[in-house]
Design a protein around this motif. Structure first.
Motif, PDB file in Angstrom:
ATOM      1  N   GLU A   1       0.818  -1.212   0.000  1.00 29.63           N
ATOM      2  CA  GLU A   1       0.000   0.000   0.000  1.00 29.63           C
ATOM      3  C   GLU A   1       0.851   1.262   0.000  1.00 29.63           C
ATOM      4  O   GLU A   1       0.336   2.363  -0.180  1.00 29.63           O
ATOM      5  CB  GLU A   1      -0.969  -0.005   1.187  1.00 29.63           C
ATOM      6  N   VAL A   2       2.174   1.106   0.179  1.00 33.69           N
ATOM      7  CA  VAL A   2       3.091   2.248   0.237  1.00 33.69           C
ATOM      8  C   VAL A   2       4.123   2.211  -0.892  1.00 33.69           C
ATOM      9  O   VAL A   2       4.422   3.231  -1.489  1.00 33.69           O
ATOM     10  CB  VAL A   2       3.817   2.302   1.601  1.00 33.69           C
TER      11      VAL A   2
ATOM     12  N   LEU B   1       7.738   5.202  -4.002  1.00 32.07           N
ATOM     13  CA  LEU B   1       6.544   5.353  -3.188  1.00 32.07           C
ATOM     14  C   LEU B   1       5.332   5.515  -4.078  1.00 32.07           C
ATOM     15  O   LEU B   1       5.389   6.192  -5.116  1.00 32.07           O
ATOM     16  CB  LEU B   1       6.665   6.579  -2.283  1.00 32.07           C
ATOM     17  N   LEU B   2       4.234   4.920  -3.673  1.00 31.46           N
ATOM     18  CA  LEU B   2       2.983   5.129  -4.386  1.00 31.46           C
ATOM     19  C   LEU B   2       2.476   6.532  -4.064  1.00 31.46           C
ATOM     20  O   LEU B   2       2.446   6.920  -2.887  1.00 31.46           O
ATOM     21  CB  LEU B   2       1.946   4.098  -3.942  1.00 31.46           C
TER      22      LEU B   2
ATOM     23  N   SER C   1      -0.362   6.718  -1.380  1.00 26.11           N
ATOM     24  CA  SER C   1      -0.157   5.936  -0.162  1.00 26.11           C
ATOM     25  C   SER C   1      -0.795   6.562   1.073  1.00 26.11           C
ATOM     26  O   SER C   1      -1.188   5.854   1.990  1.00 26.11           O
ATOM     27  CB  SER C   1       1.321   5.664   0.067  1.00 26.11           C
TER      28      SER C   1
ATOM     29  N   THR D   1       5.960   0.505  -4.490  1.00 23.63           N
ATOM     30  CA  THR D   1       5.807  -0.214  -5.744  1.00 23.63           C
ATOM     31  C   THR D   1       7.178  -0.246  -6.411  1.00 23.63           C
ATOM     32  O   THR D   1       8.154   0.221  -5.829  1.00 23.63           O
ATOM     33  CB  THR D   1       4.755   0.441  -6.650  1.00 23.63           C
TER      34      THR D   1
ATOM     35  N   ALA E   1      -1.221   5.233   4.931  1.00 25.79           N
ATOM     36  CA  ALA E   1      -0.427   4.018   5.065  1.00 25.79           C
ATOM     37  C   ALA E   1       1.045   4.322   5.327  1.00 25.79           C
ATOM     38  O   ALA E   1       1.768   3.492   5.874  1.00 25.79           O
ATOM     39  CB  ALA E   1      -0.567   3.154   3.817  1.00 25.79           C
ATOM     40  N   VAL E   2       1.490   5.514   4.968  1.00 21.88           N
ATOM     41  CA  VAL E   2       2.897   5.901   5.163  1.00 21.88           C
ATOM     42  C   VAL E   2       3.272   5.833   6.638  1.00 21.88           C
ATOM     43  O   VAL E   2       4.398   5.525   6.983  1.00 21.88           O
ATOM     44  CB  VAL E   2       3.148   7.311   4.574  1.00 21.88           C
TER      45      VAL E   2
ATOM     46  N   VAL F   1       5.616  -0.042   7.177  1.00 20.09           N
ATOM     47  CA  VAL F   1       6.676   0.753   6.549  1.00 20.09           C
ATOM     48  C   VAL F   1       8.024   0.410   7.181  1.00 20.09           C
ATOM     49  O   VAL F   1       9.020   0.226   6.487  1.00 20.09           O
ATOM     50  CB  VAL F   1       6.371   2.263   6.642  1.00 20.09           C
TER      51      VAL F   1
END
Length: 62
Positions: A22-23, A34-35, A38, A25, A41-42, A47
């Motif tokens: 979720e953070v 980083l997405l 995100s 890719t 979720a960061v 993480v």
């Protein structure tokens, strides 16, 4: 929370994306990024797990 990925160190193992999809890719070349979406979720616990899973310690979390 600030997350930095050292692109000069990253080898594209993908452990961060597996630990916290979720953070993180992987870009077209296979390196971590980083997405942009995100959001909350960061700050999540995964993480830190993702940073520790990096085999070359390319991720820092502050």
């Amino acid at each position: 929370m600030r997350i930095d990925i050292d692109k000069d160190v990253c080898i594209g193992a993908g452990q961060c994306a597996l630990a916290a999809p979720e953070v993180f890719t992987q870009d077209d070349d296979g390196f971590s990024e980083l997405l942009p979406e995100s959001g909350d979720a960061v700050g999540g616990p995964m993480v830190g797990v993702a940073a520790r899973a990096c085999p070359v310690q390319a991720i820092t979390v502050n």
